[in-house]
Design an enzyme around this catalytic site. Structure first.
Site, PDB file in Angstrom:
ATOM      1  N   GLU A 442       8.673 -30.311   1.611  1.00  0.00           N
ATOM      2  CA  GLU A 442       8.368 -28.850   2.333  1.00  0.00           C
ATOM      3  C   GLU A 442       7.824 -29.182   3.768  1.00  0.00           C
ATOM      4  O   GLU A 442       6.662 -28.675   4.133  1.00  0.00           O
ATOM      5  CB  GLU A 442       7.128 -28.711   1.255  1.00  0.00           C
ATOM      6  CG  GLU A 442       7.501 -28.249   0.079  1.00  0.00           C
ATOM      7  CD  GLU A 442       8.782 -27.259   0.051  1.00  0.00           C
ATOM      8  OE1 GLU A 442       8.860 -26.510   0.914  1.00  0.00           O
ATOM      9  OE2 GLU A 442       9.485 -27.467  -1.052  1.00  0.00           O
TER      10      GLU A 442
HETATM   11  C1  LIG Z   1      12.121 -36.177  -3.919  1.00  0.00           C
HETATM   12  C2  LIG Z   1      12.427 -35.007  -3.260  1.00  0.00           C
HETATM   13  C3  LIG Z   1      12.664 -33.774  -3.300  1.00  0.00           C
HETATM   14  C4  LIG Z   1      12.945 -32.896  -2.302  1.00  0.00           C
HETATM   15  N1  LIG Z   1      13.072 -31.634  -2.901  1.00  0.00           N
HETATM   16  C5  LIG Z   1      13.882 -30.612  -2.043  1.00  0.00           C
HETATM   17  C6  LIG Z   1      14.129 -29.388  -2.490  1.00  0.00           C
HETATM   18  O1  LIG Z   1      13.919 -29.038  -3.476  1.00  0.00           O
HETATM   19  N2  LIG Z   1      14.985 -28.597  -1.677  1.00  0.00           N
HETATM   20  C7  LIG Z   1      15.233 -28.975  -0.455  1.00  0.00           C
HETATM   21  O2  LIG Z   1      15.952 -28.227   0.280  1.00  0.00           O
HETATM   22  N3  LIG Z   1      14.786 -30.115   0.288  1.00  0.00           N
HETATM   23  C8  LIG Z   1      14.241 -30.961  -0.715  1.00  0.00           C
HETATM   24  N4  LIG Z   1      13.628 -32.374  -0.249  1.00  0.00           N
HETATM   25  C9  LIG Z   1      14.096 -32.637   1.206  1.00  0.00           C
HETATM   26  C10 LIG Z   1      12.642 -32.534   2.069  1.00  0.00           C
HETATM   27  O3  LIG Z   1      12.308 -31.429   2.136  1.00  0.00           O
HETATM   28  C11 LIG Z   1      13.157 -33.359   3.289  1.00  0.00           C
HETATM   29  O4  LIG Z   1      13.389 -34.937   2.737  1.00  0.00           O
HETATM   30  C12 LIG Z   1      12.115 -33.315   4.464  1.00  0.00           C
HETATM   31  O5  LIG Z   1      12.248 -32.094   4.948  1.00  0.00           O
HETATM   32  C13 LIG Z   1      12.494 -34.303   5.635  1.00  0.00           C
HETATM   33  O6  LIG Z   1      13.721 -34.179   5.837  1.00  0.00           O
HETATM   34  P1  LIG Z   1      14.410 -35.850   6.231  1.00  0.00           P
HETATM   35  O7  LIG Z   1      14.268 -36.402   4.787  1.00  0.00           O
HETATM   36  O8  LIG Z   1      15.791 -35.763   6.650  1.00  0.00           O
HETATM   37  O9  LIG Z   1      13.854 -36.333   7.224  1.00  0.00           O
HETATM   38  P2  LIG Z   1      13.860 -36.344   8.811  1.00  0.00           P
HETATM   39  O10 LIG Z   1      13.913 -34.774   9.227  1.00  0.00           O
HETATM   40  O11 LIG Z   1      14.923 -37.171   9.187  1.00  0.00           O
HETATM   41  O12 LIG Z   1      12.686 -36.892   9.293  1.00  0.00           O
HETATM   42  C14 LIG Z   1      12.450 -38.355   9.436  1.00  0.00           C
HETATM   43  C15 LIG Z   1      11.006 -38.744  10.177  1.00  0.00           C
HETATM   44  O13 LIG Z   1      11.119 -37.861  11.502  1.00  0.00           O
HETATM   45  C16 LIG Z   1       9.738 -37.034  11.811  1.00  0.00           C
HETATM   46  N5  LIG Z   1      10.491 -36.122  12.444  1.00  0.00           N
HETATM   47  C17 LIG Z   1      11.539 -35.314  12.139  1.00  0.00           C
HETATM   48  N6  LIG Z   1      11.870 -34.146  13.351  1.00  0.00           N
HETATM   49  C18 LIG Z   1      10.650 -34.435  14.133  1.00  0.00           C
HETATM   50  C19 LIG Z   1      10.290 -33.317  15.111  1.00  0.00           C
HETATM   51  N7  LIG Z   1      10.832 -32.457  15.550  1.00  0.00           N
HETATM   52  N8  LIG Z   1       9.090 -33.974  15.619  1.00  0.00           N
HETATM   53  C20 LIG Z   1       8.414 -35.019  15.167  1.00  0.00           C
HETATM   54  N9  LIG Z   1       8.735 -35.557  14.207  1.00  0.00           N
HETATM   55  C21 LIG Z   1       9.803 -35.472  13.660  1.00  0.00           C
HETATM   56  C22 LIG Z   1       9.530 -36.770  10.301  1.00  0.00           C
HETATM   57  O14 LIG Z   1       7.976 -36.349  10.299  1.00  0.00           O
HETATM   58  C23 LIG Z   1       9.762 -38.019   9.445  1.00  0.00           C
HETATM   59  O15 LIG Z   1       8.501 -38.658   9.588  1.00  0.00           O
HETATM   60  C24 LIG Z   1      13.337 -33.206  -1.257  1.00  0.00           C
HETATM   61  C25 LIG Z   1      13.165 -34.677  -0.699  1.00  0.00           C
HETATM   62  C26 LIG Z   1      12.727 -35.677  -1.777  1.00  0.00           C
HETATM   63  C27 LIG Z   1      12.862 -36.979  -1.230  1.00  0.00           C
END
Ligand SMILES: Cc1cc2nc3c(=O)[nH]c(=O)nc-3n(C[C@H](O)[C@H](O)[C@H](O)COP(=O)(O)OP(=O)(O)OC[C@H]3O[C@@H](n4cnc5c(N)ncnc54)[C@H](O)[C@@H]3O)c2cc1C
Length: 608
Positions: A442
């Site tokens: 989220e």
């Molecule tokens: C168990 C689980 C359930 C999930 N359920 C859903 C679901 O139901 N529906 C859905 O759509 N998604 C879901 N997700 C996805 C989840 O919302 C994403 O994992 C999350 O939004 C982060 O994206 P990412 O993992 O690609 O991390 P990234 O976006 O790659 O982020 C990696 C790190 O970089 C930081 N970061 C990224 N961009 C910036 C920025 N612009 N400025 C500062 N810091 C930044 C982040 O804070 C984080 O620490 C789920 C994930 C998991 C693990």
């Protein structure tokens, strides 16, 4: 025996003593409810959580989910309890009765959600996501889509998901590539193609059908967030008669092996991989992200609920364990043999940190729920707008602060259990594994801090934040003479001034050196969280003080009286908790503010 010991007394204190429940129950949508009905619903839900739902927590974690032939097999124990959840109407208790909801205020069901999430977070996620997805269709869909989908989802016959994330589009949702092509001659129908990852509850053995709320881009629409539209995409296609029919080429292609919430299937979904996949446009094209924000904001509060739920569950476990486990002598009687560890100061300190964060964030959740209900129900438009603003301001704090502290509290719980906490003999290790995810999905907690500083603080030219700060200042001034609490209010007042100084510094530096300012986004959220948590605990301590004075003429309650009378112990405990938090947390706000505004650039200068 159930792993869940739920503190109904604390929630009732929030509902009946801290919040203005009468004002809420006087509004048009809630006039048919009274305090007794609210208590009745709440108590029934807590019994169900403790007696039935909690039973699937451990087994669901151990069995986990698996993908088979494009579908998900969920833990076997989930199915009968899901049936009971449906029969009890617990998927959508706040939603419109016209579509099968109960129309209850969130102020009352926030405690219910906490109890369910504490009982079995992974299991309860299926209900939360289904309700949120259906609510999107109810709010933004046309009459036909509402008729086809909403009641079956609120009733739990069909599940629902939110599908945003793709491998290259995590925090940057605007980078998504899932496409939507209009179906010739069919208004609102599209062919959806793409892959989504990490989709919670992408399928379950107990779902007759699943309706995915998918963000996708129509060919020719703008790149980035502006060109995203929202589609309802059922696994089995649904005709105008509302009946589920042919397979719609929506498959689960894998599920993630992960740290916690093993009972919640985290799915990779293929839309249109093996043939045409039909999706139905929800609302207007290119409005998908603003629509999805309704579900995301609800889900952000629900993430907070998850953190708060496991924090409180961990505290209840730890306090019981500490009262029984004997190790080492009392410091004042070194020759006297082992005593219960709850008598050791270091353990008591950990317990009080747990209590202060668990109960402070719980009260903040209650307050936010009240703002949400009043924003929707209050007939005075100016007041309604004020409550909506406060809700928006607090949302990133509830999401990030409650989940970070929730995780920390479960970890403190393990510390109190010692080595046993690390084993599967007790539920603490599962609590901690399950708690972690809420700080990631989220919008990660880092993204929440950016939202707070970049958007929420600037709402209405900063007036919303100033309203909160000024009301806090008035609260401190109005209560500074409450007996026994002078020190607490003084520390809260100083912390509020420190917060104002940091906000001013961030505003002054934000334009000239945006990276320097944003380096402090997470510390700023944490400081605001500490203050909001402290504000809630102080309010509770004031109420408790007044009640004790009314009952006994004094707020001071000697140990023997507390040991004899649970209500006296509860009220006096509220005062101790606020005092502890003010000394151990709020008192450091000034030093934190000085560090934050020092302009140190080490993290920016570093070459990694
Ligand atoms: C168990 C689980 C359930 C999930 N359920 C859903 C679901 O139901 N529906 C859905 O759509 N998604 C879901 N997700 C996805 C989840 O919302 C994403 O994992 C999350 O939004 C982060 O994206 P990412 O993992 O690609 O991390 P990234 O976006 O790659 O982020 C990696 C790190 O970089 C930081 N970061 C990224 N961009 C910036 C920025 N612009 N400025 C500062 N810091 C930044 C982040 O804070 C984080 O620490 C789920 C994930 C998991 C693990």
């Amino acid at each position: 025996m159930s792993h869940l010991f739920f503190d109904t007394r604390d929630w009732k204190f929030i509902l009946h003593d801290q919040l203005d429940l009468d004002a809420l129950l006087a509004t048009k949508p809630y006039r048919e409810f009274d305090r007794e009905t609210c208590d009745g619903v709440f108590e029934q839900a807590v019994r169900f959580a403790v007696d039935r739902m909690a039973a699937v927590n451990g087994p669901g974690d151990r069995e986990g989910c698996r993908a088979e032939n494009g579908r998900v097999v969920t833990p076997a124990c989930f199915e009968p309890v899901w049936k009971e959840v449906r029969e009890g109407g617990w998927i959508a208790p706040t939603r419109d009765p016209e579509f099968g909801g109960m129309g209850l205020p969130f102020t009352v069901t926030a405690g219910v959600a906490e109890a369910f999430s504490a009982a079995a977070q992974a299991f309860y996620m299926y209900a939360g996501l289904t309700s949120g997805a259906a609510h999107l269709i109810e709010t933004f869909g046309n009459a036909d889509l509402k008729k086809r989908f909403v009641a079956k989802m609120y009733g739990g016959e069909w599940g629902g998901t939110m599908c945003l994330t793709e491998p290259q589009a995590g925090s940057a949702v605007g980078d998504l590539t899932t496409s939507a092509t209009p179906v010739d001659g069919e208004d609102g129908a599209y062919l959806i193609e793409g892959t989504k990852i990490f989709i919670s509850g992408g399928d379950a053995s107990f779902y007759g059908n699943v309706v995915h709320l998918v963000l996708a881009r129509r060919k020719g629409d703008p790149a980035g967030t502006k060109g995203i539209s929202l589609f309802a995409v059922p696994r089995l296609d649904v005709g105008p008669d509302g009946k589920a029919g042919a397979f719609n080429n929506v498959s689960v292609t894998r599920i993630e092996e992960k740290m916690g919430i093993h009972g919640s299937a985290t799915c990779q979904m293929a839309f249109g991989g093996d043939g045409p996949c039909r999706g139905y446009l929800v609302g207007e094209p290119c409005s998908g992200l603003p629509y999805m924000f309704q579900m995301m904001n609800e889900a952000r509060i629900m993430c907070g609920v998850q953190g708060i739920a496991l924090a409180n569950a961990a505290f209840q476990q730890a306090v019981r364990y500490a009262a029984e486990r004997k190790q080492g002598p009392d410091l004042e009687n070194l020759g006297g043999g082992s005593v219960e560890i709850i008598r050791h100061p270091d353990v008591r300190r950990n317990l009080l940190f747990m209590k202060a964060w668990a109960e402070g964030t719980r009260a903040l959740l209650g307050q936010s729920a009240w703002w949400a209900d009043m924003a929707a129900a209050c007939e005075d438009a100016e007041l309604a707008a004020k409550y909506q603003d406060l809700l928006e301001l607090v949302t990133p704090v509830i999401k990030a602060y409650s989940t970070d502290k929730g995780f920390r509290v479960t970890e403190l719980g393990i510390q109190i259990f010692g080595g046993y906490g690390y084993t599967q003999e007790y539920p603490l290790e599962q609590y901690m594994r399950d708690a972690k995810i809420a700080s990631l999905y989220e919008g990660t907690n880092g993204i929440q801090a950016l939202d707070l500083v970049g958007r929420k603080m600037r709402m209405k030219g900063g007036a919303v934040f100033m309203t909160y700060v000024m009301e806090l200042a008035s609260f401190v001034e109005a209560n500074k003479d409450v007996p026994g609490l002078g020190g607490v209010l003084e520390k809260l007042g100083r912390a509020q001034q420190a917060l104002g100084e940091v906000a001013f510094w961030m505003q002054s530096n934000g334009r000239a050196n945006v990276k320097l300012a944003m380096l402090q986004a997470t510390p700023f959220l944490e400081l605001l969280g500490d203050i909001m948590n402290g504000h809630m605990l102080t309010q509770q301590a004031i109420i408790a003080t007044k009640k004790l004075i009314a009952m006994r003429g004094s707020a001071e309650v000697e140990r023997a009286a507390r040991e004899d009378d649970a209500e006296l112990a509860f009220l006096a405990g509220k005062i101790d908790t606020a005092r502890f938090f003010a000394t151990e947390v709020l008192a450091f706000a000034g030093a934190k503010a000085r560090a934050m505004t020092s302009g140190d650039t080490a993290a920016l200068d570093m070459v990694f």
